[in-house]
Design a protein around this motif. Structure first.
Motif, PDB file in Angstrom:
ATOM      1  N   GLU A   1       0.826  -1.207   0.000  1.00  0.00           N
ATOM      2  CA  GLU A   1       0.000   0.000   0.000  1.00  0.00           C
ATOM      3  C   GLU A   1       0.863   1.260   0.000  1.00  0.00           C
ATOM      4  N   GLY A   2       0.606   2.133  -0.963  1.00  0.00           N
ATOM      5  CA  GLY A   2       1.315   3.406  -1.027  1.00  0.00           C
ATOM      6  C   GLY A   2       2.710   3.325  -1.601  1.00  0.00           C
ATOM      7  N   ILE A   3       3.155   2.148  -2.028  1.00  0.00           N
ATOM      8  CA  ILE A   3       4.538   1.983  -2.471  1.00  0.00           C
ATOM      9  C   ILE A   3       4.728   2.299  -3.954  1.00  0.00           C
ATOM     10  N   ASN A   4       4.066   1.565  -4.829  1.00  0.00           N
ATOM     11  CA  ASN A   4       4.440   1.614  -6.242  1.00  0.00           C
ATOM     12  C   ASN A   4       3.592   2.525  -7.115  1.00  0.00           C
ATOM     13  N   GLY A   5       2.419   2.968  -6.634  1.00  0.00           N
ATOM     14  CA  GLY A   5       1.603   3.846  -7.463  1.00  0.00           C
ATOM     15  C   GLY A   5       1.274   3.206  -8.800  1.00  0.00           C
ATOM     16  N   LYS A   6       1.565   3.903  -9.897  1.00  0.00           N
ATOM     17  CA  LYS A   6       1.271   3.395 -11.241  1.00  0.00           C
ATOM     18  C   LYS A   6       2.378   2.501 -11.791  1.00  0.00           C
ATOM     19  N   PHE A   7       3.465   2.325 -11.035  1.00  0.00           N
ATOM     20  CA  PHE A   7       4.609   1.549 -11.514  1.00  0.00           C
ATOM     21  C   PHE A   7       4.491   0.082 -11.101  1.00  0.00           C
ATOM     22  N   PRO A   8       5.083  -0.835 -11.882  1.00  0.00           N
ATOM     23  CA  PRO A   8       5.082  -2.251 -11.488  1.00  0.00           C
ATOM     24  C   PRO A   8       5.778  -2.438 -10.143  1.00  0.00           C
ATOM     25  N   PHE A   9       5.250  -3.339  -9.328  1.00  0.00           N
ATOM     26  CA  PHE A   9       5.806  -3.581  -7.999  1.00  0.00           C
ATOM     27  C   PHE A   9       7.157  -4.292  -8.093  1.00  0.00           C
ATOM     28  N   CYS A  10       7.919  -4.171  -7.031  1.00  0.00           N
ATOM     29  CA  CYS A  10       9.284  -4.724  -7.000  1.00  0.00           C
ATOM     30  C   CYS A  10       9.286  -6.187  -6.542  1.00  0.00           C
ATOM     31  N   GLY A  11       8.420  -6.976  -7.095  1.00  0.00           N
ATOM     32  CA  GLY A  11       8.337  -8.385  -6.698  1.00  0.00           C
ATOM     33  C   GLY A  11       6.955  -8.914  -6.935  1.00  0.00           C
ATOM     34  N   ALA A  12       6.266  -9.331  -5.859  1.00  0.00           N
ATOM     35  CA  ALA A  12       4.929  -9.914  -6.004  1.00  0.00           C
ATOM     36  C   ALA A  12       4.028  -9.469  -4.860  1.00  0.00           C
ATOM     37  N   VAL A  13       2.761  -9.242  -5.197  1.00  0.00           N
ATOM     38  CA  VAL A  13       1.740  -8.867  -4.207  1.00  0.00           C
ATOM     39  C   VAL A  13       0.643  -9.917  -4.263  1.00  0.00           C
ATOM     40  N   GLU A  14       0.522 -10.714  -3.207  1.00  0.00           N
ATOM     41  CA  GLU A  14      -0.465 -11.790  -3.139  1.00  0.00           C
ATOM     42  C   GLU A  14      -1.132 -11.781  -1.776  1.00  0.00           C
ATOM     43  N   GLU A  15      -2.263 -12.492  -1.665  1.00  0.00           N
ATOM     44  CA  GLU A  15      -3.022 -12.469  -0.416  1.00  0.00           C
ATOM     45  C   GLU A  15      -3.059 -13.811   0.315  1.00  0.00           C
ATOM     46  N   GLU A  16      -3.155 -14.895  -0.432  1.00  0.00           N
ATOM     47  CA  GLU A  16      -3.316 -16.213   0.182  1.00  0.00           C
ATOM     48  C   GLU A  16      -1.960 -16.888   0.396  1.00  0.00           C
ATOM     49  N   PRO A  17      -1.839 -17.705   1.449  1.00  0.00           N
ATOM     50  CA  PRO A  17      -0.565 -18.384   1.702  1.00  0.00           C
ATOM     51  C   PRO A  17      -0.024 -19.140   0.495  1.00  0.00           C
ATOM     52  N   GLY A  18      -0.884 -19.869  -0.212  1.00  0.00           N
ATOM     53  CA  GLY A  18      -0.421 -20.621  -1.380  1.00  0.00           C
ATOM     54  C   GLY A  18       0.160 -19.725  -2.454  1.00  0.00           C
ATOM     55  N   GLN A  19      -0.472 -18.575  -2.692  1.00  0.00           N
ATOM     56  CA  GLN A  19       0.016 -17.627  -3.691  1.00  0.00           C
ATOM     57  C   GLN A  19       1.330 -16.994  -3.249  1.00  0.00           C
ATOM     58  N   LEU A  20       1.433 -16.685  -1.967  1.00  0.00           N
ATOM     59  CA  LEU A  20       2.675 -16.118  -1.437  1.00  0.00           C
ATOM     60  C   LEU A  20       3.819 -17.118  -1.552  1.00  0.00           C
TER      61      LEU A  20
END
Length: 409
Positions: free
Chosen positions: A307-326
């Motif tokens: 939250e508040g990090i990347n704005g319109k730019f691609p994130f520096c890795g991965a953003v996931e919610e569920e343990p399996g996805q992480l």
């Protein structure tokens, strides 16, 4: 020479907390602007507190509910006073207003405490953070503090939007000033590459509830899946003030290592191939993610972490919610050099475009000049703030006087 008086709930610990980093960045900014700085706190300096006096900053011990504070601030006669969170504004704001009415009163929110607490409660009740009830008594206190202040520094665009859109607070008394990075010293070319790094890290002060929850979630639901796929990888968990419930998670056999305080965060991050930050709740900006980006370390986190990090730019890795996805994202970034390089470069790009110190310093300096030159008109435009301050001043004043008399006798 203009004077700044900073009232801190605690002394800043930049080596252990993002809040400590934030306060030192503010102090450095005001030093750059030519202010003479005094730091006051009811707390005592701790082992890892910043050495303020060695930086030429005067340090004063202050007392709650005591007239000695009035004498001190009257003698200092600062042009600007910063409260390091809403609690210090509640405790001392009325005294500052009474003794130094011409001083610009600035609240540094750090993050919105009421938002973090509401999200924490939502998680405990089995709800998503989007279902968190932000209309709480804590919100009333913190927003009242924002309204009473001449300016509030907001660290996250998400929180800025929340205050403006949902609570209808005027943008004139809010200023977006995130954690910043001096891009001129960013050594992208010298950052260790994929093959030079090993293992994964996470870091966070364990007096901060989101960090405590994150490490427990890592230990129970995320790391076992990563360890099964990458049995030789290790997770190094850094953070000060770890309680027994964290230290007992140390497990040599599964590679889950509780390391304690990180003496050199930059070196620690540069040795790691991946930073894990699965935060289920929280607010503001996450210092660990900014540290990771600055040192070329990709990050696997949640939407709260990003939250508040990347704005319109691609994130520096991965953003996931569920343990399996992480788990899947961590395995991919840890194992795939091309994906890793792309994530690292995206982190540097985010820093250059969104957190460069030069994007904010001059704008903030001009805002201070406007406030110093036209404070009465500014306050008149925020008349509700004046009303709240008048009511709070009277209530706090007489409660404090009662406590003074009680202590005396």
């Amino acid at each position: 020479m203009k004077k700044l008086f900073v009232i801190g709930h605690t002394f800043p610990e930049p080596s252990t907390t993002a809040a400590g980093v934030r306060m030192m960045q503010l102090i450095d900014l005001f030093r750059e602007f030519g202010y003479q700085i005094t730091f006051g706190s009811t707390a005592s300096a701790m082992e890892k507190s910043a050495s303020l006096e060695e930086m030429g900053i005067s340090v004063e011990s202050i007392q709650l509910n005591h007239p000695s504070f009035d004498a001190l601030i009257g003698e200092l006669d600062p042009q600007v006073v910063i409260f390091d969170r809403y609690i210090t504004e509640e405790q001392f704001g009325w005294r500052v207003a009474q003794t130094c009415p011409e001083a610009v009163r600035i609240l540094d929110t750090e993050d919105l405490h009421f938002l973090r607490k509401a999200r924490e409660l939502a998680i405990k009740e089995g709800l998503s953070v989007s279902e968190a009830n932000v209309y709480t008594n804590l919100a009333k206190r913190e927003i009242a503090s924002i309204l009473r202040s001449d300016l509030s520094l907001i660290i996250s665009e998400t929180e800025l939007d929340l205050l403006q859109d949902q609570f209808r607070i005027s943008s004139e008394i809010l200023f977006y000033l995130p954690l910043v990075t001096d891009i001129s010293i960013l050594q992208q070319a010298e950052s260790p590459g994929f093959e030079q790094r090993s293992h994964m890290v996470t870091i966070g002060n364990f007096q901060h509830a989101p960090n405590l929850d994150s490490v427990k979630w890592l230990a129970t639901e995320i790391w076992p899946g990563i360890h099964e796929a990458l049995p030789s990888a290790e997770l190094h968990v850094y953070g000060n003030y770890a309680p027994q419930q964290i230290t007992q998670l140390h497990d040599q056999h599964t590679g889950f290592h509780i390391k304690g305080w990180a003496q050199d965060v930059n070196k620690m991050m540069q040795n790691a191939r991946l930073c894990l930050a699965p935060l289920r709740f929280g607010a503001g900006l996450k210092g660990k993610i900014l540290d990771a980006m600055r040192n070329g370390t990709p990050v696997v986190t949640t939407a709260i972490g990003a939250e508040g990090i990347n704005g319109k730019f691609p994130f520096c890795g991965a953003v996931e919610e569920e343990p399996g996805q992480l788990i899947e994202a961590a395995i991919r970034l840890f194992s795939n050099e091309n994906s890793w390089n792309m994530a690292r470069d995206q982190g540097f790009n985010i820093l250059r475009n969104r957190f460069d110190l030069r994007l904010f310093s001059e704008t903030f300096k001009r805002k201070l000049e406007v406030l110093n030159n036209d404070l009465h008109s500014h306050r008149n435009r925020n008349f509700v703030g004046q009303v709240l301050h008048q009511q709070n001043l009277q209530a706090s004043k007489y409660m404090s006087k009662w406590i003074e008399l009680k202590n005396r006798f």
